[in-house]
Design a protein around this motif. Structure first.
Motif, PDB file in Angstrom:
ATOM      1  N   GLU A   1       0.821  -1.206   0.000  1.00  0.00           N
ATOM      2  CA  GLU A   1       0.000   0.000   0.000  1.00  0.00           C
ATOM      3  C   GLU A   1       0.858   1.261   0.000  1.00  0.00           C
ATOM      4  OE1 GLU A   1      -1.665   0.681   4.318  1.00  0.00           O
ATOM      5  OE2 GLU A   1      -1.802  -1.437   3.810  1.00  0.00           O
TER       6      GLU A   1
ATOM      7  N   GLN B   1       2.566   1.541  -3.821  1.00  0.00           N
ATOM      8  CA  GLN B   1       1.697   2.013  -4.894  1.00  0.00           C
ATOM      9  C   GLN B   1       1.735   3.538  -5.041  1.00  0.00           C
ATOM     10  OE1 GLN B   1      -2.488   1.735  -2.348  1.00  0.00           O
ATOM     11  NE2 GLN B   1      -2.482   1.230  -4.485  1.00  0.00           N
ATOM     12  N   ASN B   2       2.462   4.231  -4.179  1.00  0.00           N
ATOM     13  CA  ASN B   2       2.606   5.679  -4.290  1.00  0.00           C
ATOM     14  C   ASN B   2       3.932   6.079  -4.927  1.00  0.00           C
ATOM     15  OD1 ASN B   2       0.102   6.184  -2.955  1.00  0.00           O
ATOM     16  ND2 ASN B   2       1.097   5.792  -0.988  1.00  0.00           N
TER      17      ASN B   2
ATOM     18  N   THR C   1      -5.651  -3.068 -10.419  1.00  0.00           N
ATOM     19  CA  THR C   1      -6.035  -1.660 -10.266  1.00  0.00           C
ATOM     20  C   THR C   1      -5.274  -0.767 -11.245  1.00  0.00           C
ATOM     21  OG1 THR C   1      -6.395  -2.090  -7.910  1.00  0.00           O
ATOM     22  CG2 THR C   1      -6.307   0.212  -8.608  1.00  0.00           C
ATOM     23  N   TYR C   2      -3.934  -0.758 -11.143  1.00  0.00           N
ATOM     24  CA  TYR C   2      -3.122   0.023 -12.069  1.00  0.00           C
ATOM     25  C   TYR C   2      -1.659  -0.348 -11.871  1.00  0.00           C
ATOM     26  CZ  TYR C   2      -2.688   2.954  -7.872  1.00  0.00           C
ATOM     27  OH  TYR C   2      -2.496   3.410  -6.593  1.00  0.00           O
TER      28      TYR C   2
ATOM     29  N   PHE D   1      -0.469  -3.377  -9.284  1.00  0.00           N
ATOM     30  CA  PHE D   1      -1.094  -3.378  -7.957  1.00  0.00           C
ATOM     31  C   PHE D   1      -2.548  -3.831  -8.037  1.00  0.00           C
ATOM     32  CE2 PHE D   1       2.380  -0.379  -7.722  1.00  0.00           C
ATOM     33  CZ  PHE D   1       2.975  -0.701  -6.515  1.00  0.00           C
TER      34      PHE D   1
ATOM     35  N   GLY E   1      -6.168  -3.679  -5.716  1.00  0.00           N
ATOM     36  CA  GLY E   1      -6.904  -3.155  -4.583  1.00  0.00           C
ATOM     37  C   GLY E   1      -6.475  -1.747  -4.219  1.00  0.00           C
ATOM     38  N   THR E   2      -7.376  -1.008  -3.547  1.00  0.00           N
ATOM     39  CA  THR E   2      -7.088   0.348  -3.068  1.00  0.00           C
ATOM     40  C   THR E   2      -7.581   0.483  -1.639  1.00  0.00           C
ATOM     41  OG1 THR E   2      -7.371   1.236  -5.315  1.00  0.00           O
ATOM     42  CG2 THR E   2      -7.406   2.806  -3.482  1.00  0.00           C
ATOM     43  N   PRO E   3      -6.694   0.561  -0.613  1.00  0.00           N
ATOM     44  CA  PRO E   3      -5.234   0.493  -0.768  1.00  0.00           C
ATOM     45  C   PRO E   3      -4.792  -0.888  -1.227  1.00  0.00           C
ATOM     46  CG  PRO E   3      -5.829   0.406   1.540  1.00  0.00           C
ATOM     47  CD  PRO E   3      -7.097   0.704   0.802  1.00  0.00           C
ATOM     48  N   ALA E   4      -3.614  -0.962  -1.847  1.00  0.00           N
ATOM     49  CA  ALA E   4      -3.159  -2.216  -2.447  1.00  0.00           C
ATOM     50  C   ALA E   4      -2.952  -3.298  -1.394  1.00  0.00           C
ATOM     51  CB  ALA E   4      -1.847  -1.985  -3.198  1.00  0.00           C
TER      52      ALA E   4
ATOM     53  N   ARG F   1       2.636   1.028 -11.800  1.00  0.00           N
ATOM     54  CA  ARG F   1       3.518   2.155 -11.479  1.00  0.00           C
ATOM     55  C   ARG F   1       4.882   1.868 -12.114  1.00  0.00           C
ATOM     56  NH1 ARG F   1       0.636   6.348  -9.069  1.00  0.00           N
ATOM     57  NH2 ARG F   1       2.657   7.154  -8.367  1.00  0.00           N
TER      58      ARG F   1
ATOM     59  N   LEU G   1       2.177   6.731 -12.532  1.00  0.00           N
ATOM     60  CA  LEU G   1       0.969   5.930 -12.760  1.00  0.00           C
ATOM     61  C   LEU G   1       0.930   5.421 -14.202  1.00  0.00           C
ATOM     62  CD1 LEU G   1      -1.741   5.015 -11.491  1.00  0.00           C
ATOM     63  CD2 LEU G   1      -2.752   7.083 -12.458  1.00  0.00           C
TER      64      LEU G   1
END
Length: 381
Positions: free
Chosen positions: A317, A320-321, A375-376, A338, A340-343, A378, A325
Motif C-alpha cells: 500500500e 503504490q505511491n 487496479t493500475y 497493484f 486493490g485500493t489500498p493495495a 507504477r 501511474l
C-alpha cells in the motif's frame, strides 16, 4: 462434387463407427472446464492475498497491544509499590496521632478543654489556646492528608484495573479475529489445492481427447483419400492416375498448421529487472518474508528493485505511491502492478497480461495472469 462429398461422409462414418464407437472426445469442453477452474482459482487466490494483508494488519495491532499491556502491567506493579509506601506513611502518621492522644490520656487530660482549664494565668491560657489551635490544625491536616491519599490510591487502582481489563479484552478480540481469518484462509487454501487437482485432471483429459480427435481426423482423412483414390483409379487414365496419386500423397504428407504462442523469452531476458526476478521462481511464499529464503508479495518486489538501487517502501500500500501511474493498456515489462485500493497485493509485469509475483501462503514465486481486481501499474525505473 456430390459424389465426392458422399464418399467423404461414408468414409467418416465408417471410420468413426469402426474405431471409436465407445469413445467421445470433446477437447472444447475440456478447455472450457479448465478455463472455469482457472477463473475460480484466481478468485480464491485473490481472496487469500487479501486475507494475508488483513492478517498482517491484525498481527501489527496485536504487537502494539501486547506492548501496551506490558507497559500497563509495569505501571500497575509500580503503583502497587507506591501504594505500599503510601500505606506505610499513613500508618506512621496514625501511630503519631495515637501516641499523642495516649499521652494526653495518661497525663490525666480528657481532652483539649482540660488543657485550657489547667492554665495558671491569662498568658498561660493564651499560650495553651494557641498550642491547641496548632494541634487541632495539625490533626485536621493529618486527617485530610489521609483522606486525600486514600482517594488518590483508590482512583489509581480503578484507573489501572480498567485500562488493563480493556487491553486484555482487545487482546482476546484480536486473537479471535486472527483465528477466524487463519481458518478462512486455510479453507480457501484447501479449495485452491482441490482446483489445482481438477485442473490437472482436466488437463490430462484434454491431452487424451486431443490425441483421440487427432487420430480420428487422421483416420478419416486416410479413409477419404483411399476412397477418392479408388474412384480415381477406376475413372482416370494412367497419366491422370499418376497425377492424382502425386497430389494425394502431397496432400497426405502436408502437416496441418500449428498455432504456437511465442512466450517472449527474448524480450523477457533482455529486461534486467525481469531477468533478475526470474532467478527466484519457485521460492516459497513466506508471510513477512524479505529474502530469497522466502518472500511475501511486497518483500519480493522490494528485494528485486533494491538490487538495481531502487529503494521501495516495505508494504504494497506504500509501494503504490512510488513512481509514475501507468494504465493497463500502457503497461511495459518491469512495471509494478497493484491490486486493490489500498493495495493488498503487488507483482512485476512481464508482458502479455502476465506478472511474476509471490501469490499467497502455500504458493511459490511464479508467472501468472493479472488477477481480476488489477487496479493500475507504477513505473519506477
Amino acid at each position: 462434387m456430390n459424389k465426392k462429398f458422399g464418399l467423404t461422409i461414408i468414409a467418416l462414418v465408417v471410420t468413426m463407427s469402426a474405431g471409436f464407437t465407445n469413445v467421445y472426445a470433446d477437447p472444447a469442453s475440456d478447455r472450457a472446464k479448465i478455463q472455469q477452474v482457472q477463473t475460480q482459482r484466481n478468485d480464491l487466490e485473490n481472496k487469500i492475498g487479501m486475507m494475508d494483508h488483513q492478517i498482517e494488519t491484525i498481527m501489527s495491532k496485536i504487537s502494539i497491544n501486547e506492548n501496551t499491556i506490558t507497559k500497563t502491567q509495569k505501571d500497575i506493579k509500580e503503583n502497587q509499590i507506591n501504594i505500599a509506601k503510601a500505606e506505610d506513611n499513613i500508618k506512621e502518621e496514625q501511630i503519631l496521632f495515637d501516641k499523642r492522644m495516649r499521652v494526653m490520656y495518661m497525663n490525666g487530660s480528657s481532652g483539649y478543654i482540660d488543657v485550657i482549664l489547667g492554665s495558671t494565668d491569662i498568658a498561660d491560657l493564651i499560650s495553651r489556646f494557641e498550642d491547641i489551635k496548632t494541634i487541632i490544625k495539625f490533626d485536621q491536616n493529618v486527617i485530610n492528608d489521609l483522606k486525600t491519599k486514600q482517594t488518590a490510591i483508590n482512583l489509581k487502582k480503578v484507573e489501572l484495573a480498567t485500562e488493563n481489563t480493556t487491553l486484555l479484552s482487545l487482546r482476546d478480540d484480536n486473537k479471535k479475529k486472527l483465528a477466524t481469518l487463519t481458518k478462512q484462509k486455510s479453507d480457501q487454501t484447501v479449495l485452491v489445492a482441490q482446483l489445482n487437482a481438477e485442473e490437472k485432471q482436466y488437463g490430462a483429459q484434454l491431452v487424451t481427447d486431443e490425441a483421440i480427435a487427432a487420430r480420428q481426423v487422421a483416420e478419416a482423412r486416410q479413409a477419404v483419400i483411399a476412397a477418392e483414390h479408388a474412384t480415381a483409379v477406376r475413372q482416370a487414365t494412367a497419366a491422370n492416375q499418376a497425377t492424382i496419386a502425386a497430389s494425394q500423397v502431397a496432400a497426405a504428407n502436408q502437416a496441418p498448421p500449428t498455432n504456437q504462442v511465442e512466450q517472449g523469452s527474448t524480450a523477457f531476458s533482455s529486461n534486467s529487472v525481469l531477468a533478475y526476478a526470474s532467478t527466484f521462481l519457485g521460492v516459497p511464499y513466506v508471510w513477512g518474508g524479505t529474502s530469497p529464503s522466502g518472500f511475501d508479495c511486497s518483500g519480493f518486489t522490494q528485494y528485486v528493485f533494491a538490487h538495481f538501487g531502487v529503494n521501495l517502501p516495505r508494504v504494497s500500500e506504500d509501494q503504490q505511491n512510488v513512481g509514475t501511474l501507468v494504465s493497463r493498456d500502457n503497461l511495459q515489462p518491469g512495471d509494478l502492478v497493484f491490486f486493490g485500493t489500498p493495495a493488498h497485493h503487488v507483482g512485476i509485469y512481464v508482458g502479455n497480461g502476465n506478472m511474476i509475483n509471490a501469490p499467497h501462503t502455500g504458493a511459490v514465486i511464479r508467472i501468472q495472469t493479472l488477477n481480476n481486481d488489477f487496479t493500475y501499474g507504477r513505473r519506477v525505473n
